[in-house]
Design a protein around this motif. Structure first.
Motif, mmCIF file in Angstrom:
data_model
loop_
_atom_site.group_PDB
_atom_site.id
_atom_site.type_symbol
_atom_site.label_atom_id
_atom_site.label_comp_id
_atom_site.label_asym_id
_atom_site.label_seq_id
_atom_site.Cartn_x
_atom_site.Cartn_y
_atom_site.Cartn_z
ATOM 1 N N ALA A 30 0.875 -1.166 0.000
ATOM 2 C CA ALA A 30 0.000 0.000 0.000
ATOM 3 C C ALA A 30 0.913 1.217 0.000
ATOM 4 O O ALA A 30 1.833 1.306 0.824
ATOM 5 C CB ALA A 30 -0.897 0.004 1.227
ATOM 6 N N ALA A 32 1.517 5.454 0.034
ATOM 7 C CA ALA A 32 0.906 6.670 0.574
ATOM 8 C C ALA A 32 1.646 7.928 0.160
ATOM 9 O O ALA A 32 1.576 8.938 0.837
ATOM 10 C CB ALA A 32 0.858 6.575 2.102
ATOM 11 N N ASN A 81 -4.794 -4.085 0.489
ATOM 12 C CA ASN A 81 -6.057 -3.350 0.406
ATOM 13 C C ASN A 81 -6.490 -2.858 1.780
ATOM 14 O O ASN A 81 -7.002 -1.742 1.908
ATOM 15 C CB ASN A 81 -7.148 -4.196 -0.239
ATOM 16 C CG ASN A 81 -7.018 -4.242 -1.741
ATOM 17 O OD1 ASN A 81 -6.678 -3.249 -2.372
ATOM 18 N ND2 ASN A 81 -7.270 -5.397 -2.327
ATOM 19 N N ARG A 84 -4.293 0.078 2.580
ATOM 20 C CA ARG A 84 -4.729 1.238 1.805
ATOM 21 C C ARG A 84 -5.928 1.917 2.469
ATOM 22 O O ARG A 84 -5.975 3.136 2.614
ATOM 23 C CB ARG A 84 -5.086 0.837 0.367
ATOM 24 C CG ARG A 84 -5.623 2.010 -0.475
ATOM 25 C CD ARG A 84 -6.156 1.561 -1.825
ATOM 26 N NE ARG A 84 -7.052 0.424 -1.767
ATOM 27 C CZ ARG A 84 -8.348 0.473 -1.465
ATOM 28 N NH1 ARG A 84 -8.921 1.626 -1.191
ATOM 29 N NH2 ARG A 84 -9.083 -0.627 -1.445
ATOM 30 N N ARG A 85 -6.891 1.112 2.892
ATOM 31 C CA ARG A 85 -8.064 1.678 3.565
ATOM 32 C C ARG A 85 -7.654 2.404 4.858
ATOM 33 O O ARG A 85 -8.206 3.460 5.185
ATOM 34 C CB ARG A 85 -9.094 0.593 3.852
ATOM 35 C CG ARG A 85 -9.830 0.125 2.610
ATOM 36 C CD ARG A 85 -10.997 -0.797 2.927
ATOM 37 N NE ARG A 85 -10.614 -2.008 3.641
ATOM 38 C CZ ARG A 85 -10.197 -3.134 3.068
ATOM 39 N NH1 ARG A 85 -10.098 -3.213 1.743
ATOM 40 N NH2 ARG A 85 -9.892 -4.190 3.794
ATOM 41 N N TYR A 87 -4.741 3.826 5.394
ATOM 42 C CA TYR A 87 -4.136 5.093 4.961
ATOM 43 C C TYR A 87 -5.232 6.112 4.656
ATOM 44 O O TYR A 87 -5.138 7.283 5.015
ATOM 45 C CB TYR A 87 -3.286 4.889 3.705
ATOM 46 C CG TYR A 87 -1.842 4.506 3.949
ATOM 47 C CD1 TYR A 87 -1.095 5.055 4.994
ATOM 48 C CD2 TYR A 87 -1.204 3.632 3.080
ATOM 49 C CE1 TYR A 87 0.226 4.722 5.189
ATOM 50 C CE2 TYR A 87 0.133 3.291 3.266
ATOM 51 C CZ TYR A 87 0.842 3.841 4.320
ATOM 52 O OH TYR A 87 2.158 3.525 4.492
ATOM 53 N N GLN A 88 -6.275 5.670 3.969
ATOM 54 C CA GLN A 88 -7.350 6.592 3.612
ATOM 55 C C GLN A 88 -8.043 7.146 4.840
ATOM 56 O O GLN A 88 -8.421 8.321 4.852
ATOM 57 C CB GLN A 88 -8.336 5.905 2.667
ATOM 58 C CG GLN A 88 -7.730 5.677 1.301
ATOM 59 C CD GLN A 88 -8.580 4.830 0.386
ATOM 60 O OE1 GLN A 88 -9.355 3.992 0.831
ATOM 61 N NE2 GLN A 88 -8.410 5.033 -0.920
ATOM 62 N N ALA A 95 -4.075 7.031 -1.687
ATOM 63 C CA ALA A 95 -3.333 5.794 -1.405
ATOM 64 C C ALA A 95 -3.750 4.724 -2.411
ATOM 65 O O ALA A 95 -4.904 4.679 -2.840
ATOM 66 C CB ALA A 95 -3.623 5.327 0.013
ATOM 67 N N TYR A 96 -2.783 3.894 -2.796
ATOM 68 C CA TYR A 96 -3.086 2.855 -3.775
ATOM 69 C C TYR A 96 -2.282 1.601 -3.477
ATOM 70 O O TYR A 96 -1.336 1.611 -2.690
ATOM 71 C CB TYR A 96 -2.818 3.345 -5.202
ATOM 72 C CG TYR A 96 -1.355 3.591 -5.510
ATOM 73 C CD1 TYR A 96 -0.579 2.616 -6.143
ATOM 74 C CD2 TYR A 96 -0.743 4.792 -5.157
ATOM 75 C CE1 TYR A 96 0.759 2.842 -6.419
ATOM 76 C CE2 TYR A 96 0.589 5.018 -5.439
ATOM 77 C CZ TYR A 96 1.340 4.045 -6.068
ATOM 78 O OH TYR A 96 2.665 4.262 -6.329
ATOM 79 N N VAL A 97 -2.674 0.519 -4.144
ATOM 80 C CA VAL A 97 -2.037 -0.786 -3.982
ATOM 81 C C VAL A 97 -1.367 -1.167 -5.293
ATOM 82 O O VAL A 97 -1.927 -0.949 -6.368
ATOM 83 C CB VAL A 97 -3.088 -1.858 -3.597
ATOM 84 C CG1 VAL A 97 -2.528 -3.263 -3.704
ATOM 85 C CG2 VAL A 97 -3.627 -1.578 -2.200
#
Length: 105
Positions: A30, A32, A81, A84-85, A87-88, A95-97
């Motif tokens: 993930a 950021a 995933n 990522r969540r 981070y959000q 944020a992405y994977v």
């Protein structure tokens, strides 16, 4: 290029990022943010969790540009995933994977 690994807590869950050999550093991460200096990436990682990773020592399409990313991994796609969540929830909306390999020295 040396990788710097730091531990950080996000949402009460610890992100365990430990030093790994080149064979151990492939998987889903993930991400950021990307930064032009280790210092900036390290500061961001201190705020949102994760570690600063040198992109030049990776299979990223951006290798060779001197960038540092803040990331947590490697892990499974579902782990990434979840990170990522998290981070959000910490305000990192973009944020992405991605699956990447980071190589040791």
């Amino acid at each position: 290029m040396k990788r710097w690994i730091f531990l950080a807590a996000i949402g009460g869950a610890a992100f365990n990022t430990s030093p790994s050999s080149a064979a151990d550093s492939c998987g889903y991460f993930a991400f950021a943010g990307a930064f032009s200096s280790f210092s900036a990436a390290d500061n961001h990682a201190s705020q949102v969790g994760g570690a600063a990773w040198g992109v030049d020592s990776s299979d990223s399409p951006n290798a060779g540009r001197g960038l540092w990313v803040v990331a947590i991994g490697p892990g499974s796609r579902s782990d990434a995933n979840r990170w990522r969540r998290e981070y959000q929830t910490r305000g990192v909306r973009d944020a992405y994977v991605a699956r990447r390999c980071f190589y040791g020295e």
